[in-house]
Write a protein that holds these residues in place. Structure first.
Motif, PDB file in Angstrom:
ATOM      1  N   SER A   1       4.042  -4.889 -25.401  1.00  0.00           N
ATOM      2  CA  SER A   1       3.147  -6.163 -26.366  1.00  0.00           C
ATOM      3  C   SER A   1       3.031  -6.831 -27.705  1.00  0.00           C
ATOM      4  O   SER A   1       3.447  -5.691 -28.004  1.00  0.00           O
ATOM      5  CB  SER A   1       1.832  -6.090 -25.318  1.00  0.00           C
ATOM      6  OG  SER A   1       1.333  -4.589 -26.625  1.00  0.00           O
TER       7      SER A   1
ATOM      8  N   ASP B   1       2.538 -17.057 -30.691  1.00  0.00           N
ATOM      9  CA  ASP B   1       2.284 -17.015 -29.129  1.00  0.00           C
ATOM     10  C   ASP B   1       2.741 -15.432 -28.818  1.00  0.00           C
ATOM     11  O   ASP B   1       4.083 -15.235 -29.094  1.00  0.00           O
ATOM     12  CB  ASP B   1       3.437 -17.846 -28.534  1.00  0.00           C
ATOM     13  CG  ASP B   1       3.409 -19.421 -28.999  1.00  0.00           C
ATOM     14  OD1 ASP B   1       2.036 -19.576 -28.472  1.00  0.00           O
ATOM     15  OD2 ASP B   1       4.252 -20.136 -28.759  1.00  0.00           O
ATOM     16  N   ASN B   2       2.084 -14.787 -28.532  1.00  0.00           N
ATOM     17  CA  ASN B   2       1.706 -13.389 -27.803  1.00  0.00           C
ATOM     18  C   ASN B   2       1.723 -13.363 -26.324  1.00  0.00           C
ATOM     19  O   ASN B   2       1.446 -13.978 -25.094  1.00  0.00           O
ATOM     20  CB  ASN B   2       1.058 -13.234 -28.149  1.00  0.00           C
ATOM     21  CG  ASN B   2       0.713 -12.021 -29.786  1.00  0.00           C
ATOM     22  OD1 ASN B   2       1.484 -11.947 -30.217  1.00  0.00           O
ATOM     23  ND2 ASN B   2      -0.146 -13.388 -30.709  1.00  0.00           N
ATOM     24  N   PHE B   3       2.953 -12.354 -25.443  1.00  0.00           N
ATOM     25  CA  PHE B   3       2.782 -11.759 -24.316  1.00  0.00           C
ATOM     26  C   PHE B   3       2.792 -10.397 -24.396  1.00  0.00           C
ATOM     27  O   PHE B   3       2.954  -9.653 -25.054  1.00  0.00           O
ATOM     28  CB  PHE B   3       5.175 -12.747 -24.599  1.00  0.00           C
ATOM     29  CG  PHE B   3       5.097 -13.830 -24.334  1.00  0.00           C
ATOM     30  CD1 PHE B   3       5.032 -14.397 -23.269  1.00  0.00           C
ATOM     31  CD2 PHE B   3       5.862 -14.640 -25.378  1.00  0.00           C
ATOM     32  CE1 PHE B   3       5.835 -15.440 -22.775  1.00  0.00           C
ATOM     33  CE2 PHE B   3       6.009 -15.425 -25.397  1.00  0.00           C
ATOM     34  CZ  PHE B   3       5.901 -16.095 -23.896  1.00  0.00           C
TER      35      PHE B   3
ATOM     36  N   THR C   1       4.292  -7.607 -21.151  1.00  0.00           N
ATOM     37  CA  THR C   1       5.054  -7.186 -20.256  1.00  0.00           C
ATOM     38  C   THR C   1       5.135  -5.771 -19.588  1.00  0.00           C
ATOM     39  O   THR C   1       4.127  -5.330 -20.070  1.00  0.00           O
ATOM     40  CB  THR C   1       6.769  -6.277 -20.766  1.00  0.00           C
ATOM     41  OG1 THR C   1       7.310  -7.234 -21.689  1.00  0.00           O
ATOM     42  CG2 THR C   1       7.714  -6.128 -20.149  1.00  0.00           C
TER      43      THR C   1
ATOM     44  N   ALA D   1       3.779 -15.393 -16.081  1.00  0.00           N
ATOM     45  CA  ALA D   1       4.735 -16.383 -16.646  1.00  0.00           C
ATOM     46  C   ALA D   1       6.046 -15.794 -16.031  1.00  0.00           C
ATOM     47  O   ALA D   1       6.700 -17.236 -15.231  1.00  0.00           O
ATOM     48  CB  ALA D   1       5.320 -16.758 -18.309  1.00  0.00           C
TER      49      ALA D   1
ATOM     50  N   ARG E   1       6.351 -11.028 -16.986  1.00  0.00           N
ATOM     51  CA  ARG E   1       6.253 -11.091 -19.163  1.00  0.00           C
ATOM     52  C   ARG E   1       5.328 -11.702 -18.331  1.00  0.00           C
ATOM     53  O   ARG E   1       5.048 -12.844 -17.688  1.00  0.00           O
ATOM     54  CB  ARG E   1       7.822 -12.088 -19.013  1.00  0.00           C
ATOM     55  CG  ARG E   1       7.469 -13.026 -20.639  1.00  0.00           C
ATOM     56  CD  ARG E   1       7.868 -10.794 -21.210  1.00  0.00           C
ATOM     57  NE  ARG E   1       8.509 -12.165 -22.717  1.00  0.00           N
ATOM     58  CZ  ARG E   1       7.852 -11.132 -23.839  1.00  0.00           C
ATOM     59  NH1 ARG E   1       7.650  -9.897 -23.469  1.00  0.00           N
ATOM     60  NH2 ARG E   1       8.628 -10.895 -25.087  1.00  0.00           N
TER      61      ARG E   1
ATOM     62  N   TYR F   1       1.966 -14.279 -19.969  1.00  0.00           N
ATOM     63  CA  TYR F   1       1.137 -15.022 -21.572  1.00  0.00           C
ATOM     64  C   TYR F   1       0.171 -14.228 -21.433  1.00  0.00           C
ATOM     65  O   TYR F   1      -0.671 -14.018 -20.701  1.00  0.00           O
ATOM     66  CB  TYR F   1       0.539 -16.768 -21.043  1.00  0.00           C
ATOM     67  CG  TYR F   1       2.267 -17.504 -21.112  1.00  0.00           C
ATOM     68  CD1 TYR F   1       2.912 -17.345 -21.900  1.00  0.00           C
ATOM     69  CD2 TYR F   1       2.456 -18.437 -19.756  1.00  0.00           C
ATOM     70  CE1 TYR F   1       4.154 -18.541 -21.637  1.00  0.00           C
ATOM     71  CE2 TYR F   1       3.709 -19.347 -19.162  1.00  0.00           C
ATOM     72  CZ  TYR F   1       4.077 -19.407 -20.575  1.00  0.00           C
ATOM     73  OH  TYR F   1       5.744 -20.317 -20.526  1.00  0.00           O
ATOM     74  N   SER F   2      -0.259 -13.847 -22.967  1.00  0.00           N
ATOM     75  CA  SER F   2      -1.899 -13.290 -23.295  1.00  0.00           C
ATOM     76  C   SER F   2      -2.578 -14.718 -23.491  1.00  0.00           C
ATOM     77  O   SER F   2      -1.800 -16.086 -23.723  1.00  0.00           O
ATOM     78  CB  SER F   2      -1.142 -12.604 -24.338  1.00  0.00           C
ATOM     79  OG  SER F   2      -2.588 -12.290 -25.256  1.00  0.00           O
TER      80      SER F   2
ATOM     81  N   HIS G   1      -1.501 -17.203 -26.909  1.00  0.00           N
ATOM     82  CA  HIS G   1      -0.954 -17.764 -26.985  1.00  0.00           C
ATOM     83  C   HIS G   1      -1.049 -19.123 -26.869  1.00  0.00           C
ATOM     84  O   HIS G   1      -2.387 -19.582 -26.107  1.00  0.00           O
ATOM     85  CB  HIS G   1       0.116 -17.570 -25.280  1.00  0.00           C
ATOM     86  CG  HIS G   1       1.414 -18.354 -24.981  1.00  0.00           C
ATOM     87  ND1 HIS G   1       1.737 -19.355 -24.932  1.00  0.00           N
ATOM     88  CD2 HIS G   1       2.516 -17.841 -25.290  1.00  0.00           C
ATOM     89  CE1 HIS G   1       3.202 -19.633 -24.928  1.00  0.00           C
ATOM     90  NE2 HIS G   1       3.738 -18.195 -25.257  1.00  0.00           N
TER      91      HIS G   1
END
Length: 283
Positions: free
Chosen positions: A114, A120-122, A124, A150, A158, A160-161, A164
């Motif tokens: 993470s 833009d944060n993701f 996993t 996403a 994956r 999208y937090s 984001h």
């Protein structure tokens, strides 16, 4: 072998002293009640502490399994809570369709990667299409909203937090005054890209009675999240007479720097809803 016997012979005085010491302690413990009790208590203390250390070591080794069990139990409780809330819809005269009332399902997943301090944060997670996870599904934590899937392959996904730029959540403000007025304050929760502990709530009519400390939750108009999942609490509200909407900052209920387990949300009726919304035969 002769060298070993030679060493033992040279150390005979030490071993004799050691043997005499053992005999002395034995005689004192047997002939003196105070020494007997003291020795017994000391031995018990050492044994008890050894058992305590061993138990703590076993508990530490078992933490992963215990956490998995707790996450599964929380998922089951979340499902029951959602079903109850959906089946007992709080609007007089409205009866919820039985299929719609039980449309949400949950899958427990572990966060394996993470970010939370980028533009833009993701996140996993360790569940993918083999586990029923698909792109577009919502993701929540025990504390509140996390984001939206996403991409998913067979074993990983994956996400999208909410931290984001593409992620927006249909939200609602809850407070006593709104309930008393039978009023609803709807808006869009979207991150401004600055502080990962705060998100902005836009499009809330400035005449709606909202204030610092009010809860912000997912709204009934959200197809990927169950209603009333916590987003956060209002930290400050401002507006001017020239603006149509409040300027609202919300402190997130989810700490994205410490996520371990999340729940992927499946809306079993989302395709039916999207089909109705996208029906090209309606002009």
């Amino acid at each position: 072998m002769s060298q070993l016997f030679g060493i033992l012979y040279k150390s005979r005085h030490f071993f004799l002293f050691l043997a005499l010491q053992i005999v002395c302690f034995y005689l004192m413990s047997k002939n003196n009640v105070y020494w007997d009790v003291s020795f017994f208590n000391t031995t018990n203390t050492v044994v008890a502490r050894s058992l305590e250390v061993s138990q703590k070591a076993n508990e530490f080794v078992s933490l992963g399994k215990v956490n998995d069990q707790l996450a599964a139990e929380n998922m089951a409780l979340r499902k029951q809570l959602t079903d109850i809330q959906e089946a007992n819809f709080p609007i007089p005269g409205y009866k919820q369709d039985s299929a719609k009332a039980y449309r949400f399902e949950y899958t427990v997943a572990k966060v394996v990667g993470s970010t939370h301090n980028l533009t833009d944060n993701f996140i996993t997670i360790d569940k993918g299409t083999d586990d029923g996870v698909k792109a577009g599904m919502g993701v929540i934590s025990p504390n509140g909203v996390v984001g939206q899937v996403a991409y998913a392959n067979k074993h990983y996904s994956r996400v999208y937090s909410v931290l984001h730029s593409r992620q927006m959540v249909s939200a609602e403000v809850l407070n006593k005054k709104l309930r008393e007025e039978n009023n609803v304050a709807l808006g869009i929760a979207k991150w401004g890209g600055v502080n990962p502990r705060y998100i902005q709530l836009t499009n809330v009519d400035r005449f709606k009675p909202v204030a610092k400390g009010d809860s912000v939750v997912t709204s009934l108009q959200n197809p990927i999240f169950p209603p009333h999942i916590m987003i956060g609490k209002i930290s400050d509200v401002s507006n001017t007479t020239s603006e149509a909407f409040h300027t609202i900052n919300v402190r997130l209920s989810t700490d994205f720097s410490g996520l371990v387990y999340v729940y992927v949300v499946k809306n079993k009726l989302i395709e039916s809803q999207q089909e109705a919304e996208n029906n090209s035969s309606i002009k």
